[in-house]
Write an enzyme that holds these catalytic residues in place. Structure first.
Site, PDB file in Angstrom:
ATOM      1  N   ARG A  24     -15.449   1.673  39.667  1.00 58.86           N
ATOM      2  CA  ARG A  24     -15.618   3.189  39.975  1.00 58.86           C
ATOM      3  C   ARG A  24     -14.877   3.612  41.312  1.00 58.86           C
ATOM      4  NH1 ARG A  24     -18.955   6.637  36.805  1.00 58.86           N
ATOM      5  NH2 ARG A  24     -18.646   5.698  34.852  1.00 58.86           N
ATOM      6  N   ARG A  28     -15.717  10.865  42.087  1.00 61.48           N
ATOM      7  CA  ARG A  28     -16.106  11.779  42.615  1.00 61.48           C
ATOM      8  C   ARG A  28     -16.704  11.814  43.981  1.00 61.48           C
ATOM      9  NH1 ARG A  28     -20.310  13.300  37.865  1.00 61.48           N
ATOM     10  NH2 ARG A  28     -20.346  11.083  37.956  1.00 61.48           N
ATOM     11  N   ARG A  37      -9.268  16.386  39.973  1.00 66.65           N
ATOM     12  CA  ARG A  37     -10.125  16.677  38.751  1.00 66.65           C
ATOM     13  C   ARG A  37     -10.354  18.342  38.403  1.00 66.65           C
ATOM     14  NH1 ARG A  37     -13.307  17.640  35.581  1.00 66.65           N
ATOM     15  NH2 ARG A  37     -15.386  16.593  35.061  1.00 66.65           N
ATOM     16  N   ASP A  74     -11.348   5.660  30.736  1.00 70.84           N
ATOM     17  CA  ASP A  74     -12.856   5.867  30.440  1.00 70.84           C
ATOM     18  C   ASP A  74     -12.911   4.800  29.234  1.00 70.84           C
ATOM     19  OD1 ASP A  74     -15.426   7.002  31.483  1.00 70.84           O
ATOM     20  OD2 ASP A  74     -15.411   6.732  29.282  1.00 70.84           O
ATOM     21  N   TYR A 150     -22.864   4.309  22.774  1.00 64.05           N
ATOM     22  CA  TYR A 150     -22.279   5.478  22.984  1.00 64.05           C
ATOM     23  C   TYR A 150     -22.111   6.421  21.471  1.00 64.05           C
ATOM     24  CZ  TYR A 150     -22.499   5.079  27.934  1.00 64.05           C
ATOM     25  OH  TYR A 150     -22.841   4.998  29.251  1.00 64.05           O
TER      26      TYR A 150
HETATM   27  O1  CP3 Z   1     -13.764   1.862  38.147  1.00 64.49           O
HETATM   28  C1  CP3 Z   1     -12.773   2.716  38.103  1.00 64.49           C
HETATM   29  O2  CP3 Z   1     -12.554   3.292  39.106  1.00 64.49           O
HETATM   30  C2  CP3 Z   1     -12.083   3.286  36.960  1.00 64.49           C
HETATM   31  C3  CP3 Z   1     -12.351   4.215  36.247  1.00 64.49           C
HETATM   32  C4  CP3 Z   1     -13.651   4.231  35.362  1.00 64.49           C
HETATM   33  C5  CP3 Z   1     -14.316   5.285  34.814  1.00 64.49           C
HETATM   34  N1  CP3 Z   1     -15.301   5.054  33.743  1.00 64.49           N
HETATM   35  C6  CP3 Z   1     -14.049   6.751  35.418  1.00 64.49           C
HETATM   36  C7  CP3 Z   1     -14.840   7.766  35.106  1.00 64.49           C
HETATM   37  C8  CP3 Z   1     -14.158   3.147  34.765  1.00 64.49           C
HETATM   38  C9  CP3 Z   1     -13.861   1.701  34.653  1.00 64.49           C
HETATM   39  C10 CP3 Z   1     -15.294   3.732  33.653  1.00 64.49           C
HETATM   40  C11 CP3 Z   1     -16.124   2.967  32.801  1.00 64.49           C
HETATM   41  C12 CP3 Z   1     -17.164   3.458  32.105  1.00 64.49           C
HETATM   42  N2  CP3 Z   1     -17.108   4.591  31.520  1.00 64.49           N
HETATM   43  C13 CP3 Z   1     -18.368   2.740  31.772  1.00 64.49           C
HETATM   44  C14 CP3 Z   1     -18.626   1.190  32.040  1.00 64.49           C
HETATM   45  C15 CP3 Z   1     -19.075   0.987  33.272  1.00 64.49           C
HETATM   46  C16 CP3 Z   1     -20.593   1.567  33.706  1.00 64.49           C
HETATM   47  O3  CP3 Z   1     -20.441   2.628  34.471  1.00 64.49           O
HETATM   48  O4  CP3 Z   1     -21.289   1.179  33.213  1.00 64.49           O
HETATM   49  C17 CP3 Z   1     -19.222   3.760  30.966  1.00 64.49           C
HETATM   50  C18 CP3 Z   1     -20.664   3.445  30.426  1.00 64.49           C
HETATM   51  C19 CP3 Z   1     -18.467   4.767  30.803  1.00 64.49           C
HETATM   52  C20 CP3 Z   1     -18.783   6.080  30.204  1.00 64.49           C
HETATM   53  C21 CP3 Z   1     -19.017   7.250  31.193  1.00 64.49           C
HETATM   54  N3  CP3 Z   1     -17.833   7.711  31.675  1.00 64.49           N
HETATM   55  C22 CP3 Z   1     -20.220   7.843  31.459  1.00 64.49           C
HETATM   56  C23 CP3 Z   1     -21.497   7.489  31.161  1.00 64.49           C
HETATM   57  C24 CP3 Z   1     -19.670   9.032  32.219  1.00 64.49           C
HETATM   58  C25 CP3 Z   1     -20.646  10.234  32.984  1.00 64.49           C
HETATM   59  C26 CP3 Z   1     -21.402   9.435  34.034  1.00 64.49           C
HETATM   60  C27 CP3 Z   1     -21.427  10.409  35.281  1.00 64.49           C
HETATM   61  O5  CP3 Z   1     -21.415  10.069  36.452  1.00 64.49           O
HETATM   62  O6  CP3 Z   1     -21.329  11.756  34.999  1.00 64.49           O
HETATM   63  C28 CP3 Z   1     -18.368   8.855  32.332  1.00 64.49           C
HETATM   64  C29 CP3 Z   1     -17.399   9.718  33.283  1.00 64.49           C
HETATM   65  C30 CP3 Z   1     -16.654   9.032  34.117  1.00 64.49           C
HETATM   66  N4  CP3 Z   1     -16.056   7.988  33.978  1.00 64.49           N
HETATM   67  C31 CP3 Z   1     -16.449   9.560  35.742  1.00 64.49           C
HETATM   68  C32 CP3 Z   1     -15.511   8.635  36.222  1.00 64.49           C
HETATM   69  C33 CP3 Z   1     -14.731   9.058  37.459  1.00 64.49           C
HETATM   70  C34 CP3 Z   1     -16.908  10.819  36.189  1.00 64.49           C
HETATM   71  C35 CP3 Z   1     -16.553  12.025  35.529  1.00 64.49           C
HETATM   72  C36 CP3 Z   1     -15.838  13.154  36.579  1.00 64.49           C
HETATM   73  O7  CP3 Z   1     -15.191  12.899  37.081  1.00 64.49           O
HETATM   74  O8  CP3 Z   1     -16.756  14.143  36.057  1.00 64.49           O
END
Ligand code: CP3
Length: 347
Positions: A24, A28, A37, A74, A150
């Site tokens: 990640r 944010r 974003r 994602d 999910y």
């Molecule tokens: O690592 C990176 O920088 C690459 C981008 C990346 C994102 N999600 C961007 C993201 C990667 C590799 C993921 C993987 C991901 N997504 C996982 C596996 C890793 C982990 O964290 O366990 C999972 C379970 C998801 C599903 C997901 N996506 C969730 C549960 C959420 C919401 C969580 C939250 O913090 O609100 C997301 C959203 C998400 N994916 C964001 C980002 C930067 C935040 C969204 C935003 O900008 O509002």
């Protein structure tokens, strides 16, 4: 031959200082991410916009000079592409139309993933074109079990009651969902590799919630099929597995899936990390909340991690993703610490 420190480590080489990237790393906690974003509209609009996805992928590389870029996308673009609509609501995380029986699995469209995700592959090509050859581009997908969690729960879950109920009530129907996800994941990752990804990571974030027999059926076996499917198309492709919170089942995961390297979560003790490192390169496992704290606690742990793990094939990373409240200055300090500590301990 490669001049990328990270792919050298994935090949089993010892590199000092160890390559560093952070799960990640785009997100944010970065003001420049929050700006893009906001311009993009929804989170998924950002994922499906090749120019903006490429831009946010590059933000942490430009700011911190990390050794690898990870595609900004994602794990939920696969269910979205299969025809399980996904949306993200502020403060609630992802929401999906739940899939809970075999009939619903039959309606999923495996073919649609590659057209729906075409902008993702376009983003990969743009990133690779703008990234130095010394830096690795990581593609990724969720592990089938995690993506299924999910899809079946309809979003984030604490108890996993729906998916476990279906898994035990109707194994053939549930297996059909896992099979669809395995095929879609092979296709999705292959396309990323063809577009320029140098390696891929499988995020199995919920690996730790399964008892051992089901861990074997729904994490190990599907991962093995993905690894075989990918290597059939792309021989020698480096694949990092991240079976989060799987404890001692990580050993089985490593020996049976044939991943090239394993990502370790924060809970993995150093003795286990060292034992795993005798078998394959490892990545991890700094607590993301230590990066929020910073200061001497952070410095101490970085020195410990490097002292213990940097004499074998090691990629420095966190044990889970960066959290939004992380001060960007702490990330910059971490990278300097890793590079300087490793110089001292090898010099
Ligand atoms: O690592 C990176 O920088 C690459 C981008 C990346 C994102 N999600 C961007 C993201 C990667 C590799 C993921 C993987 C991901 N997504 C996982 C596996 C890793 C982990 O964290 O366990 C999972 C379970 C998801 C599903 C997901 N996506 C969730 C549960 C959420 C919401 C969580 C939250 O913090 O609100 C997301 C959203 C998400 N994916 C964001 C980002 C930067 C935040 C969204 C935003 O900008 O509002």
């Amino acid at each position: 031959m490669t001049d990328q420190s990270m792919t050298c480590v994935l090949d089993g080489a010892l590199v000092s200082p160890p390559p560093i990237w952070l799960m990640r790393q785009a997100g944010r906690y970065l003001p420049e991410y929050r700006k893009i974003r906001q311009e993009a509209g929804s989170f998924l609009d950002l994922c499906y916009n090749p120019d903006l996805a490429a831009e946010v992928t590059m933000q942490p590389i430009r700011r911190f000079d990390l050794d690898a870029a990870i595609l900004f996308s994602d794990i939920l673009v696969i269910p979205d592409g299969l025809g399980i609509p996904v949306r993200f609501e502020e403060g609630r995380g992802p929401i999906l139309d739940p899939v809970r029986d075999h009939e619903a699995v039959k309606r999923l469209d495996t073919e649609a993933v590659r057209s729906r995700c075409a902008p993702v592959y376009e983003a990969v090509a743009k990133i690779r074109a703008g990234l130095s050859n010394t830096k690795t581009l990581i593609g990724f997908a969720g592990g089938p079990w995690t993506v299924a969690a999910y899809a079946v729960e309809g979003g984030s879950s604490k108890g996993f009651g729906e998916i476990k109920a279906w898994m035990w009530r109707d194994p053939p129907g549930f297996r059909a969902l896992i099979d669809v996800l395995v095929e879609a994941t092979i296709e999705h990752l292959s396309r990323q590799v063809e577009a320029g990804a140098d390696c891929v990571q499988l995020f199995e974030s919920w690996a730790g919630v399964l008892p051992e027999p089901e861990f074997q059926c729904y994490v190990v076996d599907p991962t093995r099929r993905i690894v075989d499917g990918l290597r059939f198309r792309h021989a020698n492709l480096p694949i990092i597995g991240f079976p989060r919170a799987a404890g001692h089942m990580i050993e089985t995961y490593v020996s049976e899936t044939k991943v090239s390297a394993v990502g370790l979560d924060t809970g993995v003790p150093m003795a286990q990390a060292l034992a795993l490192q005798r078998k394959l390169p490892i990545q991890g496992n700094l607590d993301p909340l230590l990066l929020v704290s910073g200061g001497t606690a952070l410095r101490q742990r970085v020195e410990d991690l490097i002292g213990i793990l940097a004499s074998g094939p090691f990629i420095f990373n966190l044990g889970h993703g960066i959290v939004p409240q992380t001060p960007p200055d702490h990330v910059a300090a971490l990278i300097t610490m890793v590079r300087e500590t490793a110089q001292v301990s090898s010099g």
